[in-house]
Motif scaffolding. Structure first.
Motif, PDB file in Angstrom:
ATOM      1  N   ARG A  88       0.832  -1.211   0.000  1.00  0.00           N
ATOM      2  CA  ARG A  88       0.000   0.000   0.000  1.00  0.00           C
ATOM      3  C   ARG A  88       0.868   1.262   0.000  1.00  0.00           C
ATOM      4  O   ARG A  88       0.534   2.256  -0.646  1.00  0.00           O
ATOM      5  N   THR A  89       1.964   1.200   0.763  1.00  0.00           N
ATOM      6  CA  THR A  89       2.879   2.346   0.817  1.00  0.00           C
ATOM      7  C   THR A  89       3.495   2.588  -0.558  1.00  0.00           C
ATOM      8  O   THR A  89       3.558   3.731  -1.029  1.00  0.00           O
ATOM      9  N   GLU A  90       3.946   1.508  -1.204  1.00  0.00           N
ATOM     10  CA  GLU A  90       4.524   1.642  -2.545  1.00  0.00           C
ATOM     11  C   GLU A  90       3.502   2.210  -3.519  1.00  0.00           C
ATOM     12  O   GLU A  90       3.838   3.075  -4.345  1.00  0.00           O
ATOM     13  N   ALA A  91       2.256   1.727  -3.430  1.00  0.00           N
ATOM     14  CA  ALA A  91       1.204   2.223  -4.324  1.00  0.00           C
ATOM     15  C   ALA A  91       0.949   3.712  -4.078  1.00  0.00           C
ATOM     16  O   ALA A  91       0.793   4.490  -5.032  1.00  0.00           O
ATOM     17  N   ALA A  92       0.929   4.110  -2.806  1.00  0.00           N
ATOM     18  CA  ALA A  92       0.705   5.532  -2.479  1.00  0.00           C
ATOM     19  C   ALA A  92       1.850   6.390  -2.998  1.00  0.00           C
ATOM     20  O   ALA A  92       1.632   7.486  -3.517  1.00  0.00           O
ATOM     21  N   ASP A  95       1.670   6.778  -6.718  1.00  0.00           N
ATOM     22  CA  ASP A  95       0.551   7.630  -7.124  1.00  0.00           C
ATOM     23  C   ASP A  95       0.754   9.112  -6.801  1.00  0.00           C
ATOM     24  O   ASP A  95      -0.126   9.928  -7.118  1.00  0.00           O
ATOM     25  N   LEU A  96       1.874   9.467  -6.161  1.00  0.00           N
ATOM     26  CA  LEU A  96       2.120  10.885  -5.861  1.00  0.00           C
ATOM     27  C   LEU A  96       2.131  11.682  -7.162  1.00  0.00           C
ATOM     28  O   LEU A  96       2.676  11.234  -8.171  1.00  0.00           O
ATOM     29  N   GLU A  97       1.558  12.879  -7.106  1.00  0.00           N
ATOM     30  CA  GLU A  97       1.491  13.697  -8.318  1.00  0.00           C
ATOM     31  C   GLU A  97       1.786  15.151  -8.004  1.00  0.00           C
ATOM     32  O   GLU A  97       1.911  15.538  -6.853  1.00  0.00           O
ATOM     33  N   GLY A  98       1.873  15.908  -9.041  1.00  0.00           N
ATOM     34  CA  GLY A  98       1.945  17.358  -8.944  1.00  0.00           C
ATOM     35  C   GLY A  98       3.114  17.888  -8.138  1.00  0.00           C
ATOM     36  O   GLY A  98       4.234  17.392  -8.233  1.00  0.00           O
TER      37      GLY A  98
END
Length: 194
Positions: A88-92, A95-98
């Motif tokens: 979940r941490t890797e997925a979060a 998914d970081l953006e901007g």
């Protein structure tokens, strides 16, 4: 004394002797039976104690095996939960953006910069989806350019051919370091009730 009297005396004596022998035989037989019964009782008691010890030993072994299996299952469940948290941490992170992604990428580039001389040509590798971001950010670093994709969650791998220096500042490497440094604390917090 007549012969008949002698015969009667011998017969009486023989009967008395036979009776003594029979009584002695019965006494001896009774002693043997008593000894045999005592020995049998002792053997039965020994066997019962052996069986009790064996039952206790098997009970302990079964209990120990059950405790070990329960502990292994608990550890496996913990590993599964920690793996899920890591996923979940890797997925979060992926998914970081901007601005947040740009800020983190810049800080990783800044952390790598002291490893290289100002006049070096520096190649920067990153995630394929970050190529546009990296190209834009690298405009602020003289002699630094995007050199291709790296399979990672984000961040950068920075290297120079002239100094043969490579700095792995990917999100993956940072996560790995943080994960290893904080795994015990994380585990304690997740499983504090156990």
């Amino acid at each position: 004394m007549s012969l008949e009297t002698v015969v009667d005396d011998i017969e009486d004596e023989a009967r008395a002797r036979a009776e003594e022998i029979r009584e002695a035989g019965e006494e001896r037989a009774a002693e043997i039976v008593a000894e045999a019964e005592e020995e049998a009782d002792r053997i039965v008691e020994e066997r019962e104690q052996q069986v009790e010890r064996q039952i206790d030993q098997e009970r302990e072994q079964t209990l120990s095996a059950a405790k070990l299996e329960a502990k292994q299952q608990r550890l496996e469940a913990r590993r599964d939960v920690l793996a899920d948290v890591r996923d979940r941490t890797e997925a979060a992170i992926a998914d970081l953006e901007g601005e947040e992604r740009e800020e983190l990428t810049r800080s990783l580039l800044d952390a790598a910069a002291p490893e290289f001389d100002d006049d070096e040509s520096v190649a920067v590798h990153g995630r394929a989806d970050d190529e546009e971001l990296l190209t834009e950010v690298l405009a602020d670093y003289e002699g630094w350019s995007f050199a291709g994709e790296r399979d990672c969650l984000g961040g950068v791998v920075v290297e120079s051919e002239t100094s043969r220096v490579r700095v792995n500042n990917t999100f993956d490497s940072v996560l790995e370091a943080v994960w290893e440094d904080n795994l015990k604390e994380l585990s304690d917090r997740l499983f504090e009730d156990e």
